[in-house]
Design an enzyme around this catalytic site. Structure first.
Site, mmCIF file in Angstrom:
data_model
loop_
_atom_site.group_PDB
_atom_site.id
_atom_site.type_symbol
_atom_site.label_atom_id
_atom_site.label_comp_id
_atom_site.label_asym_id
_atom_site.label_seq_id
_atom_site.Cartn_x
_atom_site.Cartn_y
_atom_site.Cartn_z
ATOM 1 N N GLU A 171 160.100 -8.380 -26.682
ATOM 2 C CA GLU A 171 160.663 -8.198 -25.322
ATOM 3 C C GLU A 171 159.554 -8.052 -24.285
ATOM 4 O O GLU A 171 159.637 -7.238 -23.362
ATOM 5 C CB GLU A 171 161.577 -6.958 -25.289
ATOM 6 C CG GLU A 171 162.691 -7.012 -26.312
ATOM 7 C CD GLU A 171 163.721 -5.910 -26.164
ATOM 8 O OE1 GLU A 171 163.737 -5.228 -25.123
ATOM 9 O OE2 GLU A 171 164.516 -5.741 -27.100
ATOM 10 N N GLU B 121 165.838 0.606 -31.580
ATOM 11 C CA GLU B 121 165.528 1.893 -30.930
ATOM 12 C C GLU B 121 166.083 3.129 -31.649
ATOM 13 O O GLU B 121 166.676 4.005 -31.014
ATOM 14 C CB GLU B 121 166.032 1.875 -29.478
ATOM 15 C CG GLU B 121 165.486 0.716 -28.669
ATOM 16 C CD GLU B 121 165.970 0.688 -27.218
ATOM 17 O OE1 GLU B 121 166.867 1.466 -26.870
ATOM 18 O OE2 GLU B 121 165.428 -0.120 -26.442
#
Ligand code: XIL
Length: 391
Positions: free
Chosen positions: A297, A177
């Site tokens: 994910e 991220e």
């Protein structure tokens, strides 16, 4: 409860991304979108298939899930389903800084070691998550780490953790991220880099350093950059896709050892702006940089879907199948991991709660370990998948 008729269009207020972000920004982007459950859509799974992983291996692909030891050792039924459905596990929390670093000069590998032992014992591969992230940092981090010592802390951490498990980890999420949340772009920086302690202390070089330290510590693992908010045909996500590609291009042109890109793909059940061509183009742009692709994910947020379980499950299943059909058509895709296997254990029970208080249903198995339409949808997508040449 009577299912809604096909033609009854549901007007839903859609928030932005789940949980970890800044809710007021999400709210600022709030609009009305339309979601229509299709009651005639066929979700029959391929016959005779009982294990998603066994099905994936017929295409030279891997399927697995994120989990951790407390739950695997506590819940035998859940653990049996993980072993049956998966060929690959991901440490959901056990390999984050907060779990591994109780104090600046102390490591605690108890949870991570136990997860690796479980994986080895059951012949499962293990993905490591995550070496450099702005979240899940221990409380001491902000008082202790600074511009002078950040590189030393990062190197020491990566060497200790990736080094300890060298040769035993399928892939590492080296950096997680690093680009600003899609709806917050353009960020304070023109390159879209998220302003994190790592960026503040080390500048943009922190990215390259992290991958170089990881390559030195574990030369065999697939080294990955992992991110979210990239799947939809929305202007904010288009800007994020561009920022991600630019960042990766810069890193790769300097010879940074990055091998694969991870799509977190926390999909939004209420989001209608899914355009297969846009996603396919982005995957191919990443592939043309020389990267393999993983879905890391995967889950589908049902926070803003109707309460009716059949309606909800159909919309969630459709999101899984539409998305995976695109991803599994790409030869560079090597693995899919969901963020949890059963609704009994999902981070969305905490980060994606419904206003009506009903339990969330984002995963392939329900809370009683029964297969949902989402499981069928994943199986259908794998059944139709292209074989990966070299997973
Ligand atoms: C989540 C875990 O699932 C939760 O148990 C924890 O409380 C918070 O973090 N993106 C990531 C993951 O990269 O590490 C996050 O995991 C979910 C979002």
């Amino acid at each position: 409860m009577k299912p809604l008729s096909r033609r009854r269009i549901l007007q839903l207020g859609a928030g932005g991304i789940v949980g970890l972000g800044t809710p007021f920004l999400a709210k600022a982007l709030q609009k009305e979108y339309l979601v229509a459950p299709d009651f005639s859509r066929d979700f029959t799974p391929p016959s005779t298939v009982t294990s998603l992983h066994r099905l994936a291996t017929t295409k030279n692909l891997l399927f697995g899930t994120a989990t951790d030891i407390p739950v695997l050792s506590r819940d035998a039924e859940y653990s049996r389903h993980c072993i049956e459905q998966c060929g690959l596990l991901v440490s959901e929390n056990a390999m984050k800084w907060r779990a591994l670093r109780p104090a600046p000069d102390q490591f605690d590998f108890t949870g991570a070691d136990a997860l690796l032992n479980f994986a080895l014992q059951h012949n499962l591969l293990l993905r490591g998550h995550t070496l450099v992230w702005h979240l899940a940092l221990p409380d001491w981090f902000s008082e202790t780490v600074n511009t002078q010592n950040a590189e030393r802390y990062m190197q020491e951490h990566i060497q200790a953790v990736a080094g300890r498990y060298a040769g035993q980890i399928h892939s590492w999420d080296v950096v997680n991220e690093a680009i600003e949340e899609a709806f917050a772009l353009p960020s304070s920086r023109s390159d879209g880099l998220r302003v994190t302690p790592w960026l503040e202390y080390l500048g943009e070089d922190y990215l390259e350093l992290a991958f170089r330290f990881a390559a030195a510590a574990d030369p065999n693992a697939i080294l990955m950059y992992n991110d979210y908010d990239l799947e939809y045909d929305r202007p904010d996500q288009a800007r994020k896709r561009e920022a991600v590609l630019n960042m990766l291009e810069r890193l790769i042109s300097r010879g940074t050892p990055i091998h694969a890109f991870g799509f977190q793909s926390h999909l939004l059940g209420h989001e209608t702006r899914f355009n297969p061509d846009i996603l396919q183009t982005f995957v191919r742009d990443l592939t043309s940089l020389g990267l393999k692709i993983m879905v890391t994910e995967l889950d589908v947020l049902d926070r803003d879907l109707p309460a009716d379980v059949e309606t909800r499950d159909r919309i969630v299943a459709a999101a899984y199948e539409d998305y995976l059909t695109v991803m599994l058509n790409e030869p560079s895709l090597i693995a899919v991991t969901t963020w949890g296997l059963s609704d009994r254990y999902s981070w969305l029970s905490e980060f994606g709660t419904r206003a009506d208080g009903l339990p969330v249903r984002p995963l392939p198995l329900d809370e009683n370990m029964q297969r949902k339409l989402a499981w069928n949808a994943i199986a259908r997508a794998f059944d139709q998948a292209r074989s990966s040449p070299d997973a």
